[in-house]
Design a protein around this motif. Sequence first.
Motif, PDB file in Angstrom:
ATOM      1  N   UNK A 186       1.005  -1.196  -0.013  1.00  0.00           N
ATOM      2  CA  UNK A 186      -0.044   0.033   0.007  1.00  0.00           C
ATOM      3  C   UNK A 186       0.784   1.136  -0.088  1.00  0.00           C
ATOM      4  N   UNK A 187       1.825   1.119   0.857  1.00  0.00           N
ATOM      5  CA  UNK A 187       2.767   2.454   0.832  1.00  0.00           C
ATOM      6  C   UNK A 187       3.567   2.596  -0.432  1.00  0.00           C
ATOM      7  N   UNK A 188       4.017   1.519  -1.162  1.00  0.00           N
ATOM      8  CA  UNK A 188       4.518   1.478  -2.404  1.00  0.00           C
ATOM      9  C   UNK A 188       3.601   2.311  -3.533  1.00  0.00           C
ATOM     10  N   UNK A 189       2.465   1.600  -3.387  1.00  0.00           N
ATOM     11  CA  UNK A 189       1.422   2.371  -4.509  1.00  0.00           C
ATOM     12  C   UNK A 189       1.017   3.580  -4.186  1.00  0.00           C
ATOM     13  N   UNK A 190       0.633   3.851  -2.960  1.00  0.00           N
ATOM     14  CA  UNK A 190      -0.099   5.341  -2.819  1.00  0.00           C
ATOM     15  C   UNK A 190       1.066   6.481  -2.296  1.00  0.00           C
ATOM     16  N   UNK A 191       1.851   5.992  -1.353  1.00  0.00           N
ATOM     17  CA  UNK A 191       2.899   7.119  -0.990  1.00  0.00           C
ATOM     18  C   UNK A 191       4.192   7.277  -1.556  1.00  0.00           C
ATOM     19  N   UNK A 192       4.542   5.813  -2.181  1.00  0.00           N
ATOM     20  CA  UNK A 192       5.918   5.855  -3.181  1.00  0.00           C
ATOM     21  C   UNK A 192       7.118   5.573  -2.543  1.00  0.00           C
ATOM     22  N   UNK A 193       7.131   5.207  -1.099  1.00  0.00           N
ATOM     23  CA  UNK A 193       8.171   4.900  -0.601  1.00  0.00           C
ATOM     24  C   UNK A 193       7.831   3.663   0.585  1.00  0.00           C
ATOM     25  N   UNK A 194       8.769   2.911   1.041  1.00  0.00           N
ATOM     26  CA  UNK A 194       8.361   1.808   1.907  1.00  0.00           C
ATOM     27  C   UNK A 194       8.074   2.440   3.276  1.00  0.00           C
ATOM     28  N   UNK A 195       7.415   1.742   4.196  1.00  0.00           N
ATOM     29  CA  UNK A 195       6.826   2.316   5.541  1.00  0.00           C
ATOM     30  C   UNK A 195       8.167   2.575   6.416  1.00  0.00           C
ATOM     31  N   UNK A 196       9.278   1.944   6.308  1.00  0.00           N
ATOM     32  CA  UNK A 196      10.566   2.436   6.982  1.00  0.00           C
ATOM     33  C   UNK A 196      10.802   3.503   6.611  1.00  0.00           C
ATOM     34  N   UNK A 197      11.061   4.142   5.194  1.00  0.00           N
ATOM     35  CA  UNK A 197      11.583   5.285   4.714  1.00  0.00           C
ATOM     36  C   UNK A 197      10.721   6.255   5.355  1.00  0.00           C
ATOM     37  N   UNK A 198       9.579   5.870   5.235  1.00  0.00           N
ATOM     38  CA  UNK A 198       8.428   7.130   5.588  1.00  0.00           C
ATOM     39  C   UNK A 198       8.447   7.458   7.063  1.00  0.00           C
ATOM     40  N   UNK A 199       8.680   6.307   7.868  1.00  0.00           N
ATOM     41  CA  UNK A 199       8.814   6.514   9.283  1.00  0.00           C
ATOM     42  C   UNK A 199       9.839   7.432   9.744  1.00  0.00           C
ATOM     43  N   UNK A 200      11.183   7.101   8.939  1.00  0.00           N
ATOM     44  CA  UNK A 200      12.359   7.966   9.115  1.00  0.00           C
ATOM     45  C   UNK A 200      12.006   9.496   8.633  1.00  0.00           C
TER      46      UNK A 200
END
Length: 269
Positions: A186-200
Motif C-alpha cells: 500500500x505504501x509503495x502504491x500510494x505514498x511511493x516509499x516503504x513504511x520504513x523510509x516514511x517513518x524516518x
Amino acid sequence: MLTIKIHKAELFPDLIDRIWVAENKETEVELMIPPNQYVNLIFSLNHSAYKRDEILIEAPQIEGISTKNTVLVYPAGTKIIGVRFFAFGLYPFIQIQGKKLINNSIYYPLETKEIKGILNCSVSDSDTVLIEKVYELLSDLYCEKLHDAVFTIMDFYKQFRWNDEACFIEDYCKRTGTNYTTLNRSFTQIVGITPKKFERLIKFRKSLCSLIDSKDNLTSIGSNSGYFDQAHFIREFKMFVNQTPSAYQALIKLADKQSKIINYNFKLF
C-alpha cells in the motif's frame, strides 16, 4: 513582502492538513523548503508563476513528498493557493502512483470547469472565495471507496507522527494485526516509499518542528522525536539536510532574525 495565510481544513480534515494562500506583492523572494511528508495541489492565480528548483511553474501542479531540500522562487505579483494533503490524502481525489511524485512536481491537466474557475480568480479575490472554489473541486473528485483504501496508511501515520515513544514497525504490525507485506504494498502504491523510509521522514520532521518551536535541548528533542539515542538523531538528521541538528537550529534562528517569516512548511532562508 511575502505573506502566507494558513487555513484549517473544514472538509476532509483526515486527508488534508491545511489550505494555504501565498502572495508576494513586492520584490522576488526565495524559500528553501526542508524535506517533508506532504503532498501539495497548487494553483497559480491570474497567470502568475513561480520557480521550483529553477524550473518555471505556470500551470496547476501536484507536488509530492520530498526527501531533500527544495528551492522556491516567488516573483513580485505571484499569488498561489495550495492544498496540503497528508502523504496518503491525495489518493481519494486523484489517483497517481506515489513513486511518480517523490521529489517531483507534475502538471495537473485543466480538465474541469472547477479548475478553470480557480485559475480565473483575481488576485484581489478573498481567501474565502478561493477556498470555496477549491472545495468544489475536491468534492467533485472525492471517492469514498478510495478513502477507505488509505485507512491502514492513515493509522500508521497517526501512530508514528503523534506518538512520542520509539516504536518498531514490526511491533506496530503485531499489535494492530497488520500484515507487513500488505502495508508495504500500500505504501509503495500510494505514498511511493516503504513504511520504513516514511517513518524516518516523519521522525526527521518531528525533530525539525521541535528545533523551530520548542525550547527543549537537543537531547530531549531527539528522544521525543523517536530516536533511540543522540548519535542516531544526528546521523538521521544529517542524512536529510547534510547538517547536524545544532547547525540547522542556528540557521533557523538566523533566518528568523533576518526575515520574520514562517512559510507553509517552515522557514524563509
